[in-house]
Structures are given as C-alpha cells and as structure tokens.
Design a protein around this motif. Structure first.
Motif, short mmCIF file in Angstrom:
data_model
loop_
_atom_site.label_atom_id
_atom_site.label_comp_id
_atom_site.label_asym_id
_atom_site.label_seq_id
_atom_site.Cartn_x
_atom_site.Cartn_y
_atom_site.Cartn_z
N ARG A 109 -8.13 2.36 0.97
CA ARG A 109 -9.46 2.53 1.54
C ARG A 109 -10.57 2.35 0.50
O ARG A 109 -11.58 1.71 0.77
CB ARG A 109 -9.56 3.90 2.20
N PHE A 112 -10.95 -1.31 -0.29
CA PHE A 112 -11.43 -2.00 0.92
C PHE A 112 -12.93 -1.77 1.12
O PHE A 112 -13.70 -2.71 1.35
CB PHE A 112 -10.64 -1.50 2.12
N VAL A 130 -6.02 0.57 7.16
CA VAL A 130 -5.79 0.42 5.73
C VAL A 130 -4.50 1.12 5.33
O VAL A 130 -3.82 1.73 6.16
CB VAL A 130 -6.99 0.95 4.91
#
Length: 212
Positions: A109, A112, A130
């Motif tokens: 995460r 991302f 994710v």
C-alpha cells in the motif's frame, strides 16, 4: 463489465526499479541477483527473492531488516523517477465512466499510494486491491477473486490486463479473461493463455473499446 488490471508494468514502469533495489540489497550480503533469476523467481513463479537467504541460514529477523531496507530503497527510486507508462492515462481516461475499473496488484500500500500520488491515476479507478489485502499474492487467484467481488460483476464479466506470467496465471485461475501487455523484463514470457497480447496502450484501447 469490469476492467481489472495490474499496476507495475501496466500503469507504471516500475519493475526494473524493484529489481534494482532488490539486487542492491542482496549484494550487500554477498548474494548476486541476475536479471534471469529475478524474472524466473519473481515474474514467473511469484516467489520472494529473499527466500534464498532463509535457505542459506539467515535468521527471520535479518531477512526482515533486509526487506525493510529494500522497500525503503525502492520508495526512493519511485519518488525520484517519472514512472507512468506513456499513453496509459489516455487509455484509462477513455474507459473511465464506461466500465468499472479496479487495480489488482501485489504492490504494498505505501508504495502504491506514493506512486499514484504522483500519477493521479487513481481518480479514474473505483477500487484497488494491494498486497496487504490478501493472504496470498499472485500467481494465486486470491487477488483477482477479491477484485471480482469488489467489482460487483461475475468473473466472466471481467477483463484483466497483466504484464507477466504470474499475473496472467492469477487472473486465469480466477476465471477471468486476460489481455497481456509485455514490458521490458516480461518480454518473451509464455502468454499462451492470454486472450490477446497488446504491445502498447493504443493497441490495448483498440481491443477493449469494442467489448464495452
């Protein structure tokens, strides 16, 4: 219809940076990571590159610290480079509003969010899955099964976009047709089970638009 797809290698060109950061950290403990081994273990089999350290007698704590160092190094690389795949924003902007769209990725995460704080791409997507959202990562079907559930459609009504063998296997195992867009490290892989292979964003858009 729902369009589900990968992040690294599809929306953004980051796989080489992940390889670079992993290679650098492993070299610090005397492990040389070739591109061929990275492709085979990670992009084909979906296995951690740090497994070899456990096999060589490194403690779990030592491996954890090396992973953290790799993650921090990777975060620096993605912060300092323009990683958006050229032409991909045009594709997702054209599809936005016509199909439900989600990102299904094995990225963590933190990475991302850092990537897409720069790209602004998430404004086009309805949801994301994710690494922390799943027990297993690709090539397990779990990430795509979660994506299907979030989409509100059946697997047969979804279309995946991937760039690697592990991603293709994950999507197909979840019952989803998959288009592959090979990039850099994934060129030359076995994509026999793909519905189509698109070499660039324009080809991808041309393939998807008639299906909507």
């Amino acid at each position: 219809m729902a369009r589900l797809g990968d992040n690294d290698g599809v929306l953004v060109d980051t796989e080489h940076l992940y390889y670079k950061s992993t290679k650098e950290v492993l070299s610090e403990v005397g492990v040389l990571l070739s591109e061929e081994v990275y492709v085979e273990r990670s992009l084909r089999a979906g296995r951690s590159l740090f497994d070899v350290l456990c096999d060589d007698g490194f403690s779990d704590e030592a491996v954890r610290k090396l992973r953290e160092r790799r993650d921090a190094l990777y975060a620096q690389y993605i912060e300092n480079e323009d990683v958006a795949v050229s032409g991909m924003e045009r594709v997702i902007s054209k599809l936005h509003g016509s199909v439900k769209m989600g990102v299904v990725t094995s990225s963590k995460r933190g990475h991302f969010d850092a990537i897409h704080k720069k790209t602004g791409f998430m404004g086009y997507f309805d949801f994301s899955v994710v690494r922390e959202d799943c027990v297993e990562s690709k090539p397990s079907p779990e990430p795509y099964l979660k994506g299907v559930a979030l989409s509100g459609f059946s697997a047969s009504e979804c279309l995946a976009v991937e760039d690697s063998e592990r991603g293709l296997r994950s999507a197909v195992s979840a019952g989803i047709d998959c288009i592959v867009t090979p990039r850099n490290l994934s060129l030359g892989m076995d994509f026999t089970d793909a519905r189509a292979i698109c070499r660039n964003p324009d080809e991808l858009l041309s393939f998807i638009k008639p299906l909507i």
